[in-house]
Write an enzyme that holds these catalytic residues in place. Structure first.
Site, short mmCIF file in Angstrom:
data_model
loop_
_atom_site.label_atom_id
_atom_site.label_comp_id
_atom_site.label_asym_id
_atom_site.label_seq_id
_atom_site.Cartn_x
_atom_site.Cartn_y
_atom_site.Cartn_z
N ASN A 297 -31.15 -16.60 45.40
CA ASN A 297 -31.67 -15.36 45.97
C ASN A 297 -30.71 -14.19 45.85
O ASN A 297 -31.05 -13.17 45.25
CB ASN A 297 -32.04 -15.56 47.44
N SER B 142 -36.27 -6.98 52.93
CA SER B 142 -36.17 -6.57 54.33
C SER B 142 -35.20 -5.40 54.51
O SER B 142 -35.32 -4.61 55.44
CB SER B 142 -35.71 -7.75 55.20
N GLN C 117 -25.30 -19.47 52.57
CA GLN C 117 -24.86 -20.85 52.80
C GLN C 117 -23.41 -21.10 52.42
O GLN C 117 -22.75 -21.94 53.03
CB GLN C 117 -25.77 -21.82 52.04
N ASP D 61 -37.58 -22.18 52.92
CA ASP D 61 -36.76 -21.55 51.91
C ASP D 61 -35.29 -21.99 51.99
O ASP D 61 -34.62 -22.12 50.97
CB ASP D 61 -36.85 -20.03 52.02
N GLY D 62 -34.80 -22.22 53.20
CA GLY D 62 -33.42 -22.67 53.35
C GLY D 62 -33.17 -24.00 52.67
O GLY D 62 -32.14 -24.20 52.01
N ALA E 136 -36.73 -11.40 49.43
CA ALA E 136 -36.08 -12.02 50.58
C ALA E 136 -35.28 -10.98 51.37
O ALA E 136 -35.82 -9.95 51.76
CB ALA E 136 -35.21 -13.19 50.11
N TYR E 137 -34.01 -11.23 51.58
CA TYR E 137 -33.15 -10.33 52.36
C TYR E 137 -33.19 -8.91 51.79
O TYR E 137 -33.28 -7.92 52.53
CB TYR E 137 -31.72 -10.89 52.30
N ARG F 21 -30.63 -24.61 49.42
CA ARG F 21 -29.58 -25.63 49.45
C ARG F 21 -29.76 -26.63 48.32
O ARG F 21 -28.82 -26.95 47.58
CB ARG F 21 -29.60 -26.36 50.80
#
Length: 282
Positions: free
Chosen positions: A141, A187, A241, A72-73, A183-184, A77
């Site tokens: 995201n 969580s 990022q 995913d990173g 995603a974040y 990017r």
């Protein structure tokens, strides 16, 4: 979703810190060429694997589709760099890989469908932020507002069209897109947004007012977050990022970006991927 289109030229990039990912990318290039498709490889990847064919910087790449090999990173990017009209097909070579469509074992079948035009393209909203008049950037995201000093708390006032909807002391705030809702934000206790619903999710992080829960807003909403003087200074981070400082008394403006991200969908439904995500040991 958009209908599929004819693909003649395919870009290729991957994470560069994984031999496995670069090996998969090389295999993808061979499979694409074997089906008569032109391949343009990202300059950095080409240098790593010794590619002697056509290359391009990601930001200048002119292709019908782009294959991304990574987690995913890598996707976050790459989606920030490439032009917004390029559909992306993601091959998982990461830890979570929720944004991926294809597992490495499915690569041959996926490229066959790509060559035949047997796919759909999903448009995904991006979100952008600025601190006062300084542009931070946009995100696929989420935009995260967190305290600059660990353990210190922020004092935030969140406004929707100038009306206060969240206020008080907390560790931070996540403003996620429908893509970022898994995603974040997930969580941190936020809800999952169905991909057919274009919305933003606001998730307060550890608010002292425990009744303040996540909110779902239309993606057309213009959101302002006041970093109150009686709290800590903040950082505003796009997709983990790109970041900018937001000192106390500054105002962070968050809204839908003019740029969209396009993803190629082949055979896996959103809920199939969601079930895998929820039970995967990461």
């Amino acid at each position: 979703r958009r209908e599929s289109m004819k693909v003649k030229c395919v870009g290729l990039t991957s994470r560069l810190d994984s031999l496995e990912a670069m090996t998969i990318a090389e295999k993808a290039a061979q499979l694409l060429q074997g089906r008569g498709l032109k391949v343009v490889m990202d300059n950095e990847l080409a240098g790593k694997v010794g590619w002697i064919g056509e290359t391009s910087n990601l930001s200048e790449m002119e292709v019908d589709a782009l294959i991304i090999v990574g987690g995913d990173g890598t996707v976050l990017r790459t989606s920030r760099i490439v032009k917004s009209n390029i559909p992306m097909l993601v091959v998982n070579a990461g830890t979570v890989g929720f944004l991926s469509e294809v597992n490495p074992s499915e690569l041959d079948a996926a490229i066959e469908r790509l060559a035949k035009g047997e796919f759909q393209v999903e448009e995904c909203t991006r979100v952008k932020a600025k601190v006062d008049d300084k542009v931070v950037g946009d995100a696929l995201n989420e935009i995260s507002i967190i305290t600059k000093t660990p353990v210190k708390v922020l004092n935030l006032t969140v406004l929707k069209e100038e009306e206060a909807i969240i206020s008080g002391r907390m560790d931070g705030l996540i403003v996620a897109t429908k893509t970022g809702s898994t995603a974040y934000a997930l969580s941190a206790g936020g809800p999952i947004i169905d991909p057919q619903l274009d919305a933003f999710v606001l998730v307060p992080l550890c608010p002292l007012k425990i009744y303040q829960k996540p909110l779902v807003l239309p993606s057309s909403a213009k959101i302002k977050v006041v970093i109150e003087e009686s709290g800590s200074n903040a950082l505003v981070i796009a997709d983990g990022q790109v970041q900018a400082e937001a000192p106390a008394s500054s105002v962070v403006t968050i809204e839908k970006s003019a740029k969209k991200s396009l993803f190629i969908r082949l055979w896996r439904s959103f809920y199939d991927k969601l079930r895998e995500r929820l039970v995967r040991d990461v």
